[in-house]
Write a protein that holds these residues in place. Structure first.
Motif, PDB file in Angstrom:
ATOM      1  N   HIS A  47      37.643 -12.935  15.492  1.00  0.00           N
ATOM      2  CA  HIS A  47      38.280 -13.708  16.561  1.00  0.00           C
ATOM      3  C   HIS A  47      37.455 -13.535  17.837  1.00  0.00           C
ATOM      4  O   HIS A  47      37.032 -12.430  18.173  1.00  0.00           O
ATOM      5  N   HIS A  48      37.233 -14.622  18.559  1.00  0.00           N
ATOM      6  CA  HIS A  48      36.293 -14.539  19.687  1.00  0.00           C
ATOM      7  C   HIS A  48      36.722 -13.513  20.738  1.00  0.00           C
ATOM      8  O   HIS A  48      35.882 -12.827  21.327  1.00  0.00           O
ATOM      9  N   LYS A  49      38.033 -13.370  20.963  1.00  0.00           N
ATOM     10  CA  LYS A  49      38.474 -12.388  21.945  1.00  0.00           C
ATOM     11  C   LYS A  49      38.394 -10.965  21.394  1.00  0.00           C
ATOM     12  O   LYS A  49      38.178 -10.011  22.149  1.00  0.00           O
ATOM     13  N   SER A  50      38.568 -10.810  20.106  1.00  0.00           N
ATOM     14  CA  SER A  50      38.386  -9.492  19.492  1.00  0.00           C
ATOM     15  C   SER A  50      36.931  -9.064  19.590  1.00  0.00           C
ATOM     16  O   SER A  50      36.625  -7.903  19.888  1.00  0.00           O
ATOM     17  N   VAL A  51      36.017 -10.007  19.350  1.00  0.00           N
ATOM     18  CA  VAL A  51      34.588  -9.709  19.482  1.00  0.00           C
ATOM     19  C   VAL A  51      34.283  -9.250  20.904  1.00  0.00           C
ATOM     20  O   VAL A  51      33.575  -8.256  21.118  1.00  0.00           O
ATOM     21  N   TYR A  52      34.832  -9.943  21.902  1.00  0.00           N
ATOM     22  CA  TYR A  52      34.566  -9.553  23.291  1.00  0.00           C
ATOM     23  C   TYR A  52      35.200  -8.203  23.617  1.00  0.00           C
ATOM     24  O   TYR A  52      34.573  -7.353  24.274  1.00  0.00           O
ATOM     25  N   ALA A  53      36.434  -7.972  23.178  1.00  0.00           N
ATOM     26  CA  ALA A  53      37.112  -6.713  23.478  1.00  0.00           C
ATOM     27  C   ALA A  53      36.295  -5.525  22.992  1.00  0.00           C
ATOM     28  O   ALA A  53      36.170  -4.503  23.693  1.00  0.00           O
ATOM     29  N   HIS A  54      35.714  -5.648  21.814  1.00  0.00           N
ATOM     30  CA  HIS A  54      34.931  -4.544  21.274  1.00  0.00           C
ATOM     31  C   HIS A  54      33.557  -4.437  21.934  1.00  0.00           C
ATOM     32  O   HIS A  54      33.039  -3.328  22.107  1.00  0.00           O
ATOM     33  N   ALA A  55      32.978  -5.563  22.308  1.00  0.00           N
ATOM     34  CA  ALA A  55      31.718  -5.504  23.052  1.00  0.00           C
ATOM     35  C   ALA A  55      31.946  -4.843  24.409  1.00  0.00           C
ATOM     36  O   ALA A  55      31.120  -4.045  24.877  1.00  0.00           O
ATOM     37  N   LEU A  56      33.065  -5.141  25.041  1.00  0.00           N
ATOM     38  CA  LEU A  56      33.408  -4.538  26.320  1.00  0.00           C
ATOM     39  C   LEU A  56      33.590  -3.026  26.178  1.00  0.00           C
ATOM     40  O   LEU A  56      33.042  -2.239  26.964  1.00  0.00           O
ATOM     41  N   LEU A  57      34.323  -2.617  25.150  1.00  0.00           N
ATOM     42  CA  LEU A  57      34.523  -1.190  24.917  1.00  0.00           C
ATOM     43  C   LEU A  57      33.204  -0.496  24.584  1.00  0.00           C
ATOM     44  O   LEU A  57      32.923   0.607  25.062  1.00  0.00           O
ATOM     45  N   ARG A  58      32.376  -1.149  23.791  1.00  0.00           N
ATOM     46  CA  ARG A  58      31.056  -0.579  23.452  1.00  0.00           C
ATOM     47  C   ARG A  58      30.228  -0.352  24.701  1.00  0.00           C
ATOM     48  O   ARG A  58      29.626   0.723  24.875  1.00  0.00           O
ATOM     49  N   ASP A  59      30.189  -1.339  25.601  1.00  0.00           N
ATOM     50  CA  ASP A  59      29.378  -1.189  26.813  1.00  0.00           C
ATOM     51  C   ASP A  59      29.978  -0.150  27.759  1.00  0.00           C
ATOM     52  O   ASP A  59      29.243   0.539  28.474  1.00  0.00           O
ATOM     53  N   MET A  60      31.297  -0.023  27.773  1.00  0.00           N
ATOM     54  CA  MET A  60      31.920   1.034  28.560  1.00  0.00           C
ATOM     55  C   MET A  60      31.473   2.413  28.060  1.00  0.00           C
ATOM     56  O   MET A  60      31.158   3.306  28.857  1.00  0.00           O
ATOM     57  N   LEU A  61      31.430   2.577  26.757  1.00  0.00           N
ATOM     58  CA  LEU A  61      30.981   3.850  26.191  1.00  0.00           C
ATOM     59  C   LEU A  61      29.521   4.116  26.542  1.00  0.00           C
ATOM     60  O   LEU A  61      29.141   5.254  26.852  1.00  0.00           O
ATOM     61  N   ASP A  62      28.699   3.069  26.510  1.00  0.00           N
ATOM     62  CA  ASP A  62      27.290   3.239  26.866  1.00  0.00           C
ATOM     63  C   ASP A  62      27.130   3.599  28.342  1.00  0.00           C
ATOM     64  O   ASP A  62      26.276   4.420  28.710  1.00  0.00           O
ATOM     65  N   GLU A  63      27.931   2.984  29.204  1.00  0.00           N
ATOM     66  CA  GLU A  63      27.874   3.312  30.635  1.00  0.00           C
ATOM     67  C   GLU A  63      28.354   4.741  30.875  1.00  0.00           C
ATOM     68  O   GLU A  63      27.797   5.465  31.710  1.00  0.00           O
ATOM     69  N   LEU A  64      29.382   5.163  30.147  1.00  0.00           N
ATOM     70  CA  LEU A  64      29.852   6.539  30.257  1.00  0.00           C
ATOM     71  C   LEU A  64      28.768   7.507  29.810  1.00  0.00           C
ATOM     72  O   LEU A  64      28.555   8.553  30.443  1.00  0.00           O
ATOM     73  N   ASP A  65      28.076   7.155  28.752  1.00  0.00           N
ATOM     74  CA  ASP A  65      26.968   7.986  28.258  1.00  0.00           C
ATOM     75  C   ASP A  65      25.897   8.141  29.331  1.00  0.00           C
ATOM     76  O   ASP A  65      25.351   9.234  29.541  1.00  0.00           O
TER      77      ASP A  65
END
Length: 458
Positions: A271-289
C-alpha cells in the motif's frame, strides 16, 4: 502434563504445556516479542495492525502442532515410525515453531539492517553450530544463506534456551536447524518424518506464512482473503520421497489462499502509504544512527537490554527533542503527526496512466537511480531533499511467481501449482515504485521525471 490455554483472536484457544510455558514462553527473551510489532509502522495506515511477533509465534506453534498431529493420523506417515519417535519429532517442531522469530530486533526488518552479520557468526562459533551442520553433511549453506534475524534467533536459542530445551530432550542445534529450514536428524540419515517436520516450519507451504497471512489480514481489517484456514490445515499430507504437500482435495481452498497472498501483499505491505510509513521510519533510524555514538540496534542491546519497538521510539523522541533543528526532528514530527506527503500515483492503474513511458523500464530506472533523482527532483521543485522520496516495499522483493512451486499431492506423487495450471496463463504483477512529494506538485514531478527518463534513455 498440565496445560495452559491462551485465547488467540485468530485461532481460538491454544494449549501450551508447563514445560513449553515455563521454559520458553515465560522467559524474558520470548516475552520481548510482545513489544515488537509484526508489521512495524503499518498501524499508521491500518490502525488495528498492532499485533506482535509474540502472538504470531504462538499462532505458528499452534498451526505446526495441529498439522503434525493431523499427519500422525495418516497411515502412510506413522506406519514405519514408533509413537515415541514421532513424539520426539513433534516436540522439536513445537519448540522450533515457538522460537522461529525470537531473533527479530526492534521494527523487525528495518532494525535488522543494523545487526552485524559477521559478529553473529563469530558469536555462534562459540556454540559450534557450524561444526554441527558440517558433521551432518550440509556444509555452511544454512548459516551462509540465513538472514541476520535468523542467525540472531539461533544465537538466542543456544544462549538463552538451551537448558530448557535439553530438559525436554530437545537438541538446541536441531531447533536452530529447523529455524533455518533443515533437520539435522534427517540429514544424518534419520527417518523422513524429521525432514517433513522442518518443512512444516520452513517451505513454500510452511505454517509461518499461513499464520502471518491469516493474522495480518484479520488484524489490519484488510479482508482480502477468502479461504478456509481449517480446511487448508487439514489438507497437509506427506510422502517419504516427495516430502510435505497439500492434498488435491483442497484445490479450491489452495487457490483462494494463493490469490489472498498476492492481494494481502499488494494492498497491505505494498500500500502506498504503508511504503511511505516504513521509509519514514527507516530514515528516522538512520538519522538517529548519525546523531548517536551507537547504532539504534545492536546485538548486545537486544541480548542485555531486551530492547524493543518502544525502546527505540523513546530514543527517537529524546533525540528529536534534543536536536530540534535536525532532519530527525522534522521526520519525527511527521511520524508522530502522521503528516504524509502526496504520491504521484497510488496504484498500478494510475502509474500506467500517468507515466508516458514503458512502466517497467521507467520503474527500473527510478529504483536504480533513486538517490540521485531524489536530490535532483528536490532541487527542481525547490524543496529540501528529505521531502522527496522514491520508494518500493520495505520488505525484500516479493516474487509471486514462486507461488507456482507449491506442491499438490495426487496419485502418490506431487506436482506444483504451476504444473496443474491452476492459474492458466495469468501473469503476476510485481511491486511498483512510488514517488512522494509535497502537496500540489505531483503532476510537475511526474512530468519532470518522465522527461528525464526519455532524455537519459534515448
Amino acid at each position: 502434563m498440565p496445560t495452559t490455554q491462551l485465547k488467540d483472536p485468530v485461532h481460538g484457544y491454544v494449549e501450551l504445556d508447563a514445560a513449553l510455558l515455563d521454559g520458553i514462553v515465560d522467559r524474558k527473551p520470548f516475552q520481548r516479542l510482545r513489544h515488537v510489532r509484526q508489521l512495524s509502522a503499518t498501524n499508521l495506515v491500518y490502525p488495528g495492525a498492532n499485533h506482535t511477533r509474540f502472538e504470531h509465534s504462538i499462532g505458528v506453534y499452534h498451526l505446526a502442532k495441529t498439522v503434525f498431529e493431523n499427519l500422525r493420523e495418516q497411515r502412510y506417515f506413522y506406519q514405519d515410525a514408533t509413537t515415541a519417535e514421532l513424539d520426539d519429532i513433534q516436540r522439536t517442531l513445537e519448540c522450533a515453531a515457538l522460537l522461529h522469530d525470537v531473533g527479530h530486533p526492534p521494527f523487525s526488518h528495518l532494525g535488522e539492517r543494523y545487526l552485524d552479520r559477521q559478529e553473529l557468526l563469530d558469536r555462534l562459533a562459540d556454540y559450534a553450530l557450524q561444526e554441527t551442520f558440517a558433521d551432518a553433511g550440509v556444509g555452511d549453506a544454512p548459516l551462509r544463506e540465513a538472514s541476520p534475524h535468523e542467525l540472531f534467533g539461533c544465537l538466542l536459542v543456544c544462549r538463552e534456551f538451551a537448558d530448557a530445551l535439553e530438559s525436554m530432550d530437545v537438541a538446541p542445534h536441531e531447533v536452530c536447524a529447523h529455524v533455518l529450514g533443515y533437520s539435522l536428524a534427517y540429514e544424518r540419515g534419520g527417518r523422513w518424518q524429521h525432514g517433513v517436520a522442518a518443512q512444516i516450519l520452513h517451505s513454500p507451504i510452511d505454517v509461518d506464512r499461513l499464520d502471518y497471512i491469516t493474522r495480518d489480514n484479520q488484524m489490519t481489517g484488510a479482508d482480502v482473503l477468502s479461504f478456509d484456514t481449517a480446511r487448508m490445515v487439514a489438507s497437509y499430507t506427506a510422502h517419504p520421497d516427495e516430502g510435505l504437500a497439500l492434498s488435491d482435495k483442497a484445490l479450491s481452498t489452495i487457490g483462494n489462499y494463493l490469490e489472498g497472498r498476492i492481494a494481502l501483499y499488494m494492498w497491505v505491505t505494498q500500500h502506498h502509504k504503508s511504503v511511505y510509513a516504513h521509509a519514514l521510519l527507516r530514515d528516522m533510524l538512520d538519522e538517529l544512527d548519525a546523531l548517536s555514538d551507537d547504532p539504534p540496534v545492536t546485538i548486545d542491546a537486544v541480548l542485555e537490554g531486551g530492547i524493543d519497538d518502544n525502546t527505540i521510539l523513546e530514543r527517537l523522541r529524546v533525540a528529536a527533542r534534543d536536536h530540534p533543528d535536525s532532519t530527525l526532528a522534522d521526520l519525527y514530527d511527521r511520524f508522530r503527526g502522521r503528516e504524509f506527503p502526496e504520491t504521484c500515483w497510488k496504484h498500478r492503474i494510475a502509474y500506467a496512466d500517468r507515466v508516458d513511458a514503458d512502466i517497467d523500464d521507467f520503474g527500473d530506472w527510478l529504483s536504480e537511480h533513486a538517490d540521485r533523482l531524489e536530490a535532483s527532483l528536490a532541487e527542481e521543485l525547490g524543496v529540501p531533499v528529505h521531502e522527496v522520496w522514491i520508494e518500493q516495499s520495505y520488505v525484500p522483493e516479493y516474487e509471486p511467481q514462486a507461488l507456482e512451486d507449491i506442491p499438490i499431492a495426487y496419485g502418490g506423487t506431487t506436482r506444483s501449482v504451476g504444473d496443474w495450471g491452476l492459474y492458466g496463463d495469468r501473469a503476476f504483477d510485481s511491486p511498483i515504485p512510488f514517488v512522494f512529494v509535497p502537496y500540489g506538485v505531483e503532476k510537475q514531478a511526474t512530468r519532470t521525471l518522465t522527461a528525464w527518463f526519455h532524455d537519459e534513455t534515448a
